[in-house]
Design a protein around this motif. Structure first.
Motif, PDB file in Angstrom:
ATOM      1  N   ASP A 132      66.891  54.696  65.073  1.00 36.99           N
ATOM      2  CA  ASP A 132      68.378  55.662  65.864  1.00 36.99           C
ATOM      3  C   ASP A 132      68.285  56.198  66.472  1.00 36.99           C
ATOM      4  O   ASP A 132      69.021  57.387  66.786  1.00 36.99           O
ATOM      5  CB  ASP A 132      69.265  56.100  64.787  1.00 36.99           C
ATOM      6  N   CYS A 133      66.481  57.023  67.266  1.00 37.67           N
ATOM      7  CA  CYS A 133      66.641  57.340  68.510  1.00 37.67           C
ATOM      8  C   CYS A 133      67.592  57.225  69.533  1.00 37.67           C
ATOM      9  O   CYS A 133      67.572  56.228  69.666  1.00 37.67           O
ATOM     10  CB  CYS A 133      64.734  57.017  69.097  1.00 37.67           C
ATOM     11  N   ILE A 134      67.561  58.067  70.203  1.00 34.70           N
ATOM     12  CA  ILE A 134      69.208  58.363  70.919  1.00 34.70           C
ATOM     13  C   ILE A 134      68.271  57.068  72.199  1.00 34.70           C
ATOM     14  O   ILE A 134      69.127  57.099  72.907  1.00 34.70           O
ATOM     15  CB  ILE A 134      68.881  59.797  72.038  1.00 34.70           C
ATOM     16  N   GLY A 163      63.351  60.960  73.780  1.00 33.82           N
ATOM     17  CA  GLY A 163      64.087  59.358  73.652  1.00 33.82           C
ATOM     18  C   GLY A 163      63.814  59.344  72.077  1.00 33.82           C
ATOM     19  O   GLY A 163      64.219  58.334  71.615  1.00 33.82           O
ATOM     20  N   HIS A 164      63.092  60.441  70.931  1.00 40.03           N
ATOM     21  CA  HIS A 164      62.590  59.808  69.989  1.00 40.03           C
ATOM     22  C   HIS A 164      63.491  60.896  69.018  1.00 40.03           C
ATOM     23  O   HIS A 164      63.525  61.092  67.729  1.00 40.03           O
ATOM     24  CB  HIS A 164      61.263  59.215  70.032  1.00 40.03           C
ATOM     25  N   ILE A 165      64.431  61.502  69.504  1.00 39.21           N
ATOM     26  CA  ILE A 165      65.422  62.162  68.738  1.00 39.21           C
ATOM     27  C   ILE A 165      66.545  61.265  68.389  1.00 39.21           C
ATOM     28  O   ILE A 165      67.119  60.212  67.992  1.00 39.21           O
ATOM     29  CB  ILE A 165      66.541  63.416  70.110  1.00 39.21           C
ATOM     30  N   LEU A 178      66.449  50.284  65.750  1.00 37.50           N
ATOM     31  CA  LEU A 178      64.953  50.135  65.031  1.00 37.50           C
ATOM     32  C   LEU A 178      64.813  50.227  66.808  1.00 37.50           C
ATOM     33  O   LEU A 178      64.871  49.291  67.335  1.00 37.50           O
ATOM     34  CB  LEU A 178      64.416  48.691  64.546  1.00 37.50           C
ATOM     35  N   CYS A 179      64.163  51.079  66.782  1.00 42.64           N
ATOM     36  CA  CYS A 179      63.427  51.603  68.244  1.00 42.64           C
ATOM     37  C   CYS A 179      61.916  51.449  68.352  1.00 42.64           C
ATOM     38  O   CYS A 179      61.064  50.708  66.977  1.00 42.64           O
ATOM     39  CB  CYS A 179      63.542  53.531  67.779  1.00 42.64           C
ATOM     40  N   THR A 180      61.196  50.561  69.585  1.00 44.84           N
ATOM     41  CA  THR A 180      60.402  50.701  69.426  1.00 44.84           C
ATOM     42  C   THR A 180      59.298  51.658  68.644  1.00 44.84           C
ATOM     43  O   THR A 180      57.845  50.972  68.871  1.00 44.84           O
ATOM     44  CB  THR A 180      60.136  50.480  71.429  1.00 44.84           C
ATOM     45  N   CYS A 181      58.849  52.600  68.454  1.00 48.14           N
ATOM     46  CA  CYS A 181      58.347  53.899  68.571  1.00 48.14           C
ATOM     47  C   CYS A 181      58.396  53.414  66.329  1.00 48.14           C
ATOM     48  O   CYS A 181      57.608  54.175  65.724  1.00 48.14           O
ATOM     49  CB  CYS A 181      58.653  55.170  68.718  1.00 48.14           C
ATOM     50  N   GLY A 182      59.435  52.355  66.251  1.00 48.78           N
ATOM     51  CA  GLY A 182      59.204  51.917  64.384  1.00 48.78           C
ATOM     52  C   GLY A 182      60.147  53.190  63.441  1.00 48.78           C
ATOM     53  O   GLY A 182      60.082  52.612  62.362  1.00 48.78           O
TER      54      GLY A 182
END
Ligand SMILES: [Zn+2]
Length: 313
Positions: free
Chosen positions: A174-176, A156-158, A167-171
């Motif tokens: 533009d993660c998928i 999910g973080h590609i 911004l993704c929850t992982c920091g």
């Protein structure tokens, strides 16, 4: 009778299944108590397991958690409020002598689909679950691959964008997950509907509505779907070029769009993937949200078999 438990700990609910061999004998759902940084979660699970145990002997407990897992240690599960936690040790406090197997929840679902569902019959496949977030799992030679730091399923973080837009929850940006999950689809829909003539300005903007009205011909909904398909097919092509599995299996709530989604992803994938992997098969997951419980139970049974065969030698 001997039983094992397959437990899927999610951010909202915990699903607990009791198994006799391959068969689920009983299941129960418990609300996830995220208070006190998730400190009560394992005690809640232990109580439910004891209640469900009955006259059975517990041989093993398989646990799926939403985060990367290394040797029974979850490296962090933001959805539960957990930082690094040795989940095996925590369970052994309540169940001394019981075999415990801990794995990433999406990896567990991949095993469940491989053993009983949409991945059955494939010796290698990529599983991708499209829900509120995106998770995944990889089966190679009929074995789950968990990776050097327990992160094989973190597809999910590609990164699929280059403008630091979402911004993704992982920091990271533009993660998928920010484009092809239910959450991402809603972000896209809310942007594209502005100033346009579309049903999305009259109904609640949800991933389900986007797919339902796209099938009825709403042009903005179709644009949202195409946008999502483009990102998803690109990521799947990249993973497939690397891993070259027999199949790709799509699961999670968004995959309920079914063949309508699958046909589009498959078509675009065949245009984007390297020529020698273009024939990779596509399938839909079949186990729904029980996949994790089945996968956890399967993996702990496997661990028990290995321990017993080593002991016999
Ligand atoms: Zn991310």
């Amino acid at each position: 009778m001997e039983c094992v438990f397959g437990i899927d700990i999610g951010g909202t609910n915990i699903k607990i299944g009791k198994f006799h061999g391959d068969e689920m004998a009983e299941s129960r759902q418990v609300k996830t108590d995220k208070g006190a940084a998730g400190a009560n979660i394992i005690a809640d699970v232990a109580r439910a397991v004891r209640e469900m145990q009955g006259d059975d002997v517990i041989a093993g407990i398989g646990v799926g958690v939403p985060g990367p897992v290394m040797d029974g240690v979850v490296l962090g599960a933001q959805n539960l409020g957990w930082k690094e936690l040795n989940v095996i040790k925590e369970f052994e406090k309540y169940f001394p002598g019981v075999v415990i197997r801990v794995l990433n929840d999406a990896n567990a679902a991949a095993v469940g689909e491989w053993a009983y569902g949409g991945g059955a019959g494939f010796s290698s496949f990529i599983f991708m679950t499209l829900g509120t977030g995106i998770g995944g799992g990889l089966i190679i030679n009929n074995e789950l691959v968990e990776g050097a730091s327990g992160s094989t399923g973190e597809i999910g973080h590609i990164r699929v964008g280059y403008h630091n837009d979402r911004l993704c929850t992982c920091g990271l940006y533009d993660c998928i997950e920010q484009y092809a999950s239910a959450t991402g689809i809603v972000i896209t829909a809310n942007r594209l509907r502005v100033g346009r003539e579309t049903i999305l300005n009259e109904v609640e903007v949800t991933s389900k509505n986007v797919f339902d009205y796209a099938q009825l011909g709403d042009e903005v909904c179709l644009e949202v779907v195409n946008n999502m398909v483009e990102k998803l097919a690109s990521a799947l092509a990249a993973i497939t070029n690397t891993v070259n599995p027999e199949a790709i299996v799509l699961g999670g709530g968004v995959s309920k769009a079914g063949q309508f989604l699958l046909d589009r992803v498959e078509k675009r994938f065949r245009e984007l993937a390297f020529f020698s992997v273009r024939d990779t098969k596509f399938a839909l997951a079949k186990m729904g949200n029980a996949a994790g419980m089945y996968g956890c139970a399967y993996e702990v049974r496997k661990k028990i078999c290995r321990l017993r065969s080593t002991a016999d030698r």
